[in-house]
Design an enzyme around this catalytic site. Structure first.
Site, short mmCIF file in Angstrom:
data_model
loop_
_atom_site.label_atom_id
_atom_site.label_comp_id
_atom_site.label_asym_id
_atom_site.label_seq_id
_atom_site.Cartn_x
_atom_site.Cartn_y
_atom_site.Cartn_z
N GLU A 6 0.90 5.79 0.29
CA GLU A 6 0.23 7.06 0.56
C GLU A 6 0.90 8.13 -0.30
O GLU A 6 2.09 8.02 -0.61
CB GLU A 6 0.30 7.43 2.04
CG GLU A 6 -0.30 6.40 2.98
CD GLU A 6 -1.77 6.13 2.75
OE1 GLU A 6 -2.47 7.01 2.19
OE2 GLU A 6 -2.23 5.03 3.12
N ASP A 52 -2.20 -0.40 6.48
CA ASP A 52 -3.17 -0.80 5.47
C ASP A 52 -2.73 -2.05 4.73
O ASP A 52 -3.56 -2.88 4.34
CB ASP A 52 -3.41 0.35 4.48
CG ASP A 52 -4.20 1.48 5.11
OD1 ASP A 52 -4.57 1.37 6.29
OD2 ASP A 52 -4.44 2.50 4.42
N ASP A 57 0.86 -1.19 0.00
CA ASP A 57 0.00 0.00 0.00
C ASP A 57 0.89 1.24 0.00
O ASP A 57 2.02 1.21 0.53
CB ASP A 57 -0.91 0.02 1.22
CG ASP A 57 -1.87 1.19 1.18
OD1 ASP A 57 -2.82 1.17 0.37
OD2 ASP A 57 -1.68 2.15 1.96
N HIS A 79 -5.17 6.59 7.51
CA HIS A 79 -4.57 5.71 6.53
C HIS A 79 -3.06 5.66 6.76
O HIS A 79 -2.43 6.68 7.08
CB HIS A 79 -4.83 6.23 5.11
CG HIS A 79 -6.25 6.13 4.69
ND1 HIS A 79 -6.63 5.94 3.37
CD2 HIS A 79 -7.40 6.18 5.40
CE1 HIS A 79 -7.94 5.88 3.30
NE2 HIS A 79 -8.43 6.04 4.52
#
Length: 245
Positions: free
Chosen positions: A9, A157, A7, A152
């Site tokens: 960001e 995640d 994952d 998040h």
């Protein structure tokens, strides 16, 4: 089989508008079990983070000033994912940003030159058509504990997605890969730095319940003229001296 649940960001939603990666989190699975190896880094994007991205990640521009740029970690990142199957939720988003970073860092090709990609959002839409299939929605639907996901985060995640993926593909009990900063609310045992929910307590029948059960079996056996399979198995096991328990 080596799989990497990944994952990212970012500073914003559109890579075409020059937005950059600010965090990468990845969890390694070997033969569908956590190996204990992870890859996690924050990144200095060289630009400001959009207000919306700050709101969902809690990451501020000042926090990233002393973090490495993607070009400084690219070799470690590619070494970690090379030859694996990447498991990503809404893969086109993350892969698009990763490909842009690889292009800016040098002659590294694309993500798919180093690993294959499986999109769990596509998988979820096929399995649960017409339903919400965000990571939070899937956690709720599949019983994955995400109560500690206030914001998040790349590694958090990825760990939640690992639970979701394993559950969707096997129906097995959730492995609770996501780390818990507080005291666990359920019984857990350690597994190479991760946790697995303990087996539920087995409730056995008491003598009265067992007697009623036996009476019921005898009635069914009588009604079938002795054709019930379990009686045949019991008779054979008694003759051979084995147990059917």
């Amino acid at each position: 089989m080596r799989q990497i649940v990944l994952d990212t960001e970012t500073t914003g939603l559109e890579v075409r508008q020059g937005h950059r990666l600010i965090e990468i989190g990845a969890v390694e699975l070997l033969e569908r079990r956590p190996s204990g190896r992870t890859f996690h880094t924050y990144l200095n994007p060289g630009r400001a983070i959009d207000e919306g991205a700050r709101a969902v990640t809690g990451i501020e521009d000042e926090f990233l000033l002393d973090k490495p740029k993607f070009a400084e970690v690219v070799h470690d990142f590619l070494d970690f994912i090379r030859g694996a199957e990447l498991i990503i939720h809404n893969a086109s988003f993350d892969v698009g940003f990763l490909n842009a970073e690889l292009a800016m860092a040098g002659d590294y090709g694309k993500v798919t030159d180093h690993a294959t990609v499986l999109d769990t959002l596509v998988m979820a839409r096929e399995r649960y058509p017409g339903q919400r299939n965000s990571l939070d929605a899937l956690c709720k639907r599949l019983g994955v504990d995400n109560t500690h996901r206030d914001l998040h985060g790349g590694l958090l995640d990825a760990q939640l997605l690992a639970d979701v993926y394993l559950y969707m593909t096997t129906g097995q009990v959730v492995l609770d890969l996501a780390f818990d900063a507080g005291a666990p609310s359920r019984n857990h045992v350690s597994l190479q730095g991760f946790t697995i929910t303990a087996r539920p307590k087995v409730l056995r029948a008491n003598e009265a319940e067992a007697a009623l059960h036996e009476q019921r079996l005898q009635a069914i056996d009588k009604a079938s003229n002795g054709a019930t399979v379990w009686r045949t198995l019991v008779d054979e096991s008694v003759e051979s001296g084995q147990s059917v328990a």
